[in-house]
Design a protein around this motif. Structure first.
Motif, PDB file in Angstrom:
ATOM      1  N   VAL A 120      -5.155   0.073   6.840  1.00 24.80           N
ATOM      2  CA  VAL A 120      -3.662  -0.329   6.593  1.00 24.80           C
ATOM      3  C   VAL A 120      -2.671   0.451   6.722  1.00 24.80           C
ATOM      4  O   VAL A 120      -1.484   0.380   6.644  1.00 24.80           O
ATOM      5  CB  VAL A 120      -3.779  -0.400   4.801  1.00 24.80           C
ATOM      6  N   GLU A 121      -3.208   1.722   7.352  1.00 32.40           N
ATOM      7  CA  GLU A 121      -1.964   2.954   7.565  1.00 32.40           C
ATOM      8  C   GLU A 121      -1.938   2.932   8.858  1.00 32.40           C
ATOM      9  O   GLU A 121      -2.381   2.108   9.730  1.00 32.40           O
ATOM     10  CB  GLU A 121      -2.640   4.274   7.110  1.00 32.40           C
ATOM     11  N   THR A 158      -4.259   1.507  -2.331  1.00 30.05           N
ATOM     12  CA  THR A 158      -3.872   0.158  -1.745  1.00 30.05           C
ATOM     13  C   THR A 158      -3.583  -0.571  -2.807  1.00 30.05           C
ATOM     14  O   THR A 158      -3.153  -1.713  -2.791  1.00 30.05           O
ATOM     15  CB  THR A 158      -4.900  -0.453  -1.067  1.00 30.05           C
ATOM     16  N   LYS A 186      -3.956   7.735   0.474  1.00 30.60           N
ATOM     17  CA  LYS A 186      -3.560   6.432   0.291  1.00 30.60           C
ATOM     18  C   LYS A 186      -3.785   5.965  -0.869  1.00 30.60           C
ATOM     19  O   LYS A 186      -4.970   6.419  -1.329  1.00 30.60           O
ATOM     20  CB  LYS A 186      -3.720   5.754   1.703  1.00 30.60           C
ATOM     21  N   SER A 208       0.639  -1.081   0.100  1.00 26.80           N
ATOM     22  CA  SER A 208       0.019   0.057   0.004  1.00 26.80           C
ATOM     23  C   SER A 208       0.902   1.184   0.062  1.00 26.80           C
ATOM     24  O   SER A 208       1.986   1.116   0.536  1.00 26.80           O
ATOM     25  CB  SER A 208      -0.967  -0.043   1.555  1.00 26.80           C
ATOM     26  N   TYR A 262      -2.838  -5.475   1.931  1.00 27.95           N
ATOM     27  CA  TYR A 262      -3.986  -4.930   2.261  1.00 27.95           C
ATOM     28  C   TYR A 262      -4.615  -5.191   3.605  1.00 27.95           C
ATOM     29  O   TYR A 262      -5.032  -4.570   4.381  1.00 27.95           O
ATOM     30  CB  TYR A 262      -5.219  -4.979   1.132  1.00 27.95           C
ATOM     31  N   SER A 263      -4.727  -6.808   3.877  1.00 25.03           N
ATOM     32  CA  SER A 263      -5.214  -7.111   4.758  1.00 25.03           C
ATOM     33  C   SER A 263      -4.585  -7.001   6.224  1.00 25.03           C
ATOM     34  O   SER A 263      -4.938  -7.510   7.402  1.00 25.03           O
ATOM     35  CB  SER A 263      -5.333  -8.542   4.793  1.00 25.03           C
ATOM     36  N   SER A 264      -3.195  -6.518   6.288  1.00 23.04           N
ATOM     37  CA  SER A 264      -2.697  -6.580   7.698  1.00 23.04           C
ATOM     38  C   SER A 264      -1.993  -4.919   7.785  1.00 23.04           C
ATOM     39  O   SER A 264      -1.705  -4.299   6.666  1.00 23.04           O
ATOM     40  CB  SER A 264      -1.643  -7.474   7.854  1.00 23.04           C
ATOM     41  N   ALA A 265      -1.644  -4.399   8.963  1.00 23.21           N
ATOM     42  CA  ALA A 265      -1.279  -3.312   9.194  1.00 23.21           C
ATOM     43  C   ALA A 265       0.308  -3.609   9.681  1.00 23.21           C
ATOM     44  O   ALA A 265       0.653  -3.882  10.823  1.00 23.21           O
ATOM     45  CB  ALA A 265      -1.998  -2.689  10.255  1.00 23.21           C
ATOM     46  N   SER A 283       3.496   0.426   2.922  1.00 25.09           N
ATOM     47  CA  SER A 283       3.324  -0.488   3.907  1.00 25.09           C
ATOM     48  C   SER A 283       3.635  -1.746   3.383  1.00 25.09           C
ATOM     49  O   SER A 283       3.025  -1.891   2.203  1.00 25.09           O
ATOM     50  CB  SER A 283       1.954  -0.232   4.505  1.00 25.09           C
TER      51      SER A 283
END
Lengths: 115, 111
Positions: free
Chosen positions: B98-99, A51, A49, A32, A97-100, A93
């Motif tokens: 996501v951020e 993604t 942002k 992302s 998409y599915s995780s931070a 990142s």
């Protein structure tokens, strides 16, 4: 490893000028992409942002399009204001998409707008 | 509301002293991140927690640095025997989608 390269500053423009801040990235997988902004005396905040490829992020008149073919995420604004003076950071990142996951930042571009 | 409180906001210390910073997320979050931002640079990842567990540490985190998150809520970052090169802004962040949402940071000056 993953990395972000952005246009070096400082950038000084007159009010109502067109703005472009270039950003390219290197990443494995499908990151992302973000633009964060740091106004004088304030904390880091998300500006926009995207993604996935071809997504366009937009906020406060700023736009950036996720270009997978050129690995770029350039920031643009059609008419800048004095209040846009800040430091802008391009970032990615690495988690998808599915995780931070952790965020990798560019070195920042300082923007100053003259009245 | 999502937010992160960091204390202190500013810290001046003499070289060789130990310092501790605290990060308090306003609401519960499984993950919590620490970053460091030196003058003229973007933030650099230091470490992150999944609840109480510290899952990843950057090579930037020398053995003088230690971070904890004892109850999976607030976190502390301690620097022992500070050096002038430790002068930086230390940022705490929590995920939001996501951020990441960042606190205001603690600015450390080592004299």
């Amino acid at each position: 490893g993953d990395s972000v390269t952005q246009m070096e500053g400082p950038v000084t423009l007159s009010e109502e000028a067109f703005l472009t801040i270039n950003c390219t990235y290197t990443a494995t997988g499908y990151p992302s992409l973000f633009w964060y902004v740091q106004y004088p005396g304030e904390g880091l905040q998300l500006l926009l942002k995207a993604t996935k490829a071809d997504d366009k992020g937009s906020n406060k008149g700023f736009e950036a399009t996720y270009r997978k073919e050129t690995t770029s995420f350039h920031l643009e604004k059609g008419s800048v204001q004095v209040s846009d003076s800040a430091v802008y950071f391009c970032a990615l990142s690495d988690g998808g998409y599915s995780s931070a996951s952790k965020i990798i930042f560019g070195s920042g571009t300082r923007l100053s707008i003259r009245p | 509301d999502t937010g992160v409180s960091q204390n202190p906001r500013h810290k001046i210390t003499k070289r060789g002293q130990n310092v501790t910073f605290r990060c308090d997320p306003i609401s519960e979050h499984n993950r919590l991140y620490w970053y460091r931002q030196t003058l003229g640079q973007g933030p650099e990842f230091l470490t992150y927690f999944q609840n109480e567990a510290q899952l990843e540490k950057s090579r930037l985190l020398s053995d003088r640095f230690s971070a904890e998150r004892p109850k999976g809520s607030f976190s502390t970052l301690e620097i022992q025997r500070t050096e002038q090169g430790d002068s930086a802004m230390y940022l705490c962040a929590i995920p939001r989608g996501v951020e990441a949402f960042f606190g205001q940071g603690t600015r450390l000056t080592v004299v």
